[in-house]
Design an enzyme around this catalytic site. Structure first.
Site, PDB file in Angstrom:
ATOM      1  N   ARG A 182      31.216 -77.552 -53.220  1.00 52.51           N
ATOM      2  CA  ARG A 182      31.729 -78.185 -51.992  1.00 52.51           C
ATOM      3  C   ARG A 182      33.019 -78.952 -52.278  1.00 52.51           C
ATOM      4  O   ARG A 182      33.941 -78.957 -51.468  1.00 52.51           O
ATOM      5  CB  ARG A 182      30.651 -79.098 -51.382  1.00 52.51           C
ATOM      6  N   LYS A 199      35.360 -82.976 -47.199  1.00 56.62           N
ATOM      7  CA  LYS A 199      35.002 -84.361 -47.520  1.00 56.62           C
ATOM      8  C   LYS A 199      36.263 -85.042 -48.040  1.00 56.62           C
ATOM      9  O   LYS A 199      36.477 -85.159 -49.241  1.00 56.62           O
ATOM     10  CB  LYS A 199      33.861 -84.401 -48.543  1.00 56.62           C
ATOM     11  N   GLU A 205      25.968 -85.606 -36.071  1.00 52.50           N
ATOM     12  CA  GLU A 205      25.452 -86.198 -37.299  1.00 52.50           C
ATOM     13  C   GLU A 205      25.619 -87.701 -37.201  1.00 52.50           C
ATOM     14  O   GLU A 205      26.017 -88.224 -36.158  1.00 52.50           O
ATOM     15  CB  GLU A 205      26.176 -85.634 -38.530  1.00 52.50           C
TER      16      GLU A 205
HETATM   17  N1  PMP Z   1      27.500 -86.249 -43.009  1.00 50.98           N
HETATM   18  C1  PMP Z   1      28.522 -86.976 -43.489  1.00 50.98           C
HETATM   19  C2  PMP Z   1      29.647 -87.307 -42.582  1.00 50.98           C
HETATM   20  C3  PMP Z   1      28.505 -87.410 -44.828  1.00 50.98           C
HETATM   21  O1  PMP Z   1      29.525 -88.129 -45.307  1.00 50.98           O
HETATM   22  C4  PMP Z   1      27.407 -87.100 -45.648  1.00 50.98           C
HETATM   23  C5  PMP Z   1      27.364 -87.598 -47.069  1.00 50.98           C
HETATM   24  N2  PMP Z   1      28.062 -86.773 -47.942  1.00 50.98           N
HETATM   25  C6  PMP Z   1      26.356 -86.333 -45.112  1.00 50.98           C
HETATM   26  C7  PMP Z   1      26.441 -85.925 -43.777  1.00 50.98           C
HETATM   27  C8  PMP Z   1      25.194 -85.930 -45.950  1.00 50.98           C
HETATM   28  O2  PMP Z   1      25.575 -84.945 -46.880  1.00 50.98           O
HETATM   29  P1  PMP Z   1      24.868 -84.803 -48.313  1.00 50.98           P
HETATM   30  O3  PMP Z   1      23.423 -84.565 -48.065  1.00 50.98           O
HETATM   31  O4  PMP Z   1      25.542 -83.658 -48.955  1.00 50.98           O
HETATM   32  O5  PMP Z   1      25.106 -86.098 -49.019  1.00 50.98           O
END
Ligand code: PMP
Length: 290
Positions: free
Chosen positions: A50, A149, A182
Site C-alpha cells: 500500500r 495515504k 469511513e
Molecule cells: N481510514 C483511514 C482514513 C485511515 O487513515 C485508516 C488508518 N490507516 C483506516 C481507515 C484504517 O486502515 P488500516 O486498517 O489499514 O489501518
C-alpha cells in the site's frame, strides 16, 4: 528511542528533517501505520504494497526497495526492544525550494518510528464507543483518492476536531453524495440481520488492512456474508451492531451514533467474536522479527 532516518538509526532528539522538506511545507509525502504483536509484524507485505501504491499515486520514487524497507522496519523494531509496537513509516518528498514543484526536491526522506499506541481505553473496547457524523465531507476521489495515504490528513483532522468539539472521539465521514464512507482513521462496519456491511473503496473508503482482516474472519471463520455496499446514516442508526477497524484502533465496538443507541446499546455478539478472532490472528500470524 531510536528512529530510522535515511538509512541510520538515530536518537529521537537527532531525528530531524529540514524545514525545506516538502513533507512539512505541503504535506507532500506518504505514510503507513503498521503494528507488531508478539514478535511478528502484522500484514507487513500488505502495508508495504500500500505504501508503494501511495508513492506511485503521488509520483514519488521511494529511494529503497521493498526488501530493504522490510529490513529497516525489523531493524527499527529490534533497536527499540519492544515486544509489541505501532510503527509509523513516512516517506517525504524531500528538500526543495519554497515553490510547489516536487521536481526541485532532491531526495525523499525515509523515516520509521516505533512506539507504543493506545488510542482508546479498555473501557471503550468492553462497553463500546460513541461516534457522530460531521459536516466535513471526505475529499472526492476525483480530487485525491482516499487510498493515497498522504501526509496531508487535514480533511480527516478537520472532521476529528468537529467530533471532539461535540465531546465524541471519532467522526463518521460522509462522501460528497452523503453516504457513509469511513471515520477519520478507521473503517466502519455494520451488522444487520446477520449480514456484515461496509462501504466499498469505490464509494471513497480506504481499503484498510484491518478492514480486510475483519472481512476474511467474517467470511472464513464466522461464516457470515459480507456486503461491500453503500450505507447511509439511517443504516448506521438502525443496525444491530456497529464497529470500527484500523491498525491503531484494531476492532472497536460502537454503541451510539448521532445520539441513537445501536442495537441494545452493548457491543454486539458478532463484533465480540470478531475481536476475539482478530486478537488471535495478530498474535499467530505475521512476519517474524529476527
Ligand atoms: N481510514 C483511514 C482514513 C485511515 O487513515 C485508516 C488508518 N490507516 C483506516 C481507515 C484504517 O486502515 P488500516 O486498517 O489499514 O489501518
Amino acid at each position: 528511542m531510536k528512529i530510522y532516518l535515511d538509512g541510520n538509526l538515530v536518537e529521537k532528539e537527532d531525528a530531524k528533517i529540514s524545514v525545506f522538506d516538502h513533507g512539512l511545507l505541503y504535506g507532500d509525502g506518504i505514510f503507513e501505520g503498521i503494528r507488531a504483536y508478539n514478535g511478528r509484524v502484522f500484514r507487513l507485505k500488505e502495508h508495504l504494497d500500500r505504501l508503494w501504491d501511495s508513492a506511485k499515486a503521488i509520483n514519488l520514487t521511494i529511494p529503497i526497495d521493498k526488501k530493504e524497507m522490510e529490513k529497516a522496519v525489523i531493524k527499527t523494531f529490534l533497536a527499540n526492544k519492544f515486544s509489541e509496537a505501532y510503527m509509523r513509516l513516512v516517506v517525504t518528498r524531500g528538500c526543495g525550494n519554497l515553490g510547489l514543484d516536487p521536481g526541485n526536491c532532491v531526495m525523499p526522506s525515509v523515516i520509521i518510528i516505533a512506539d507504543s499506541i493506545s488510542l482508546y481505553s479498555e473501557e471503550l473496547y468492553n462497553n463500546g464507543m460513541e461516534i457522530v457524523s460531521v459536516s466535513i465531507r471526505r475529499i472526492r476521489q476525483d480530487s485525491l483518492s482516499p487510498n493515497t495515504k498522504s501526509l496531508n490528513y487535514l480533511n480527516n483532522i478537520l472532521a476529528k476536531i468537529q467530533a471532539t468539539r461535540s465531546g465524541v472521539m471519532e467522526a463518521i465521514m460522509l462522501n460528497s453524495e452523503g453516504y457513509v464512507v469511513e471515520c477519520t482513521g478507521d473503517n466502519i462496519f455494520l451488522v444487520k440481520d446477520d449480514i456484515l456491511y461496509t462501504p466499498s473503496p469505490s464509494d471513497g473508503a480506504l481499503a484498510g488492512i484491518t478492514r480486510g482482516a475483519a472481512i476474511e474472519i467474517a467470511k472464513n471463520k464466522l461464516k457470515i456474508p459480507v456486503k461491500e455496499e453503500r450505507i447511509s446514516t439511517y443504516d448506521v442508526y438502525t443496525a444491530d451492531e456497529c464497529f470500527l477497524t484500523g491498525t491503531a484502533a484494531e476492532i472497536i465496538p460502537v454503541v451510539i451514533a448521532d445520539s441513537r443507541q445501536i442495537g441494545d446499546g452493548k457491543p454486539g455478539e458478532t463484533t465480540l467474536k470478531l475481536i476475539k478472532e482478530f486478537r488471535s490472528l495478530v498474535r499467530l500470524t505475521g512476519t517474524p522479527i529476527r
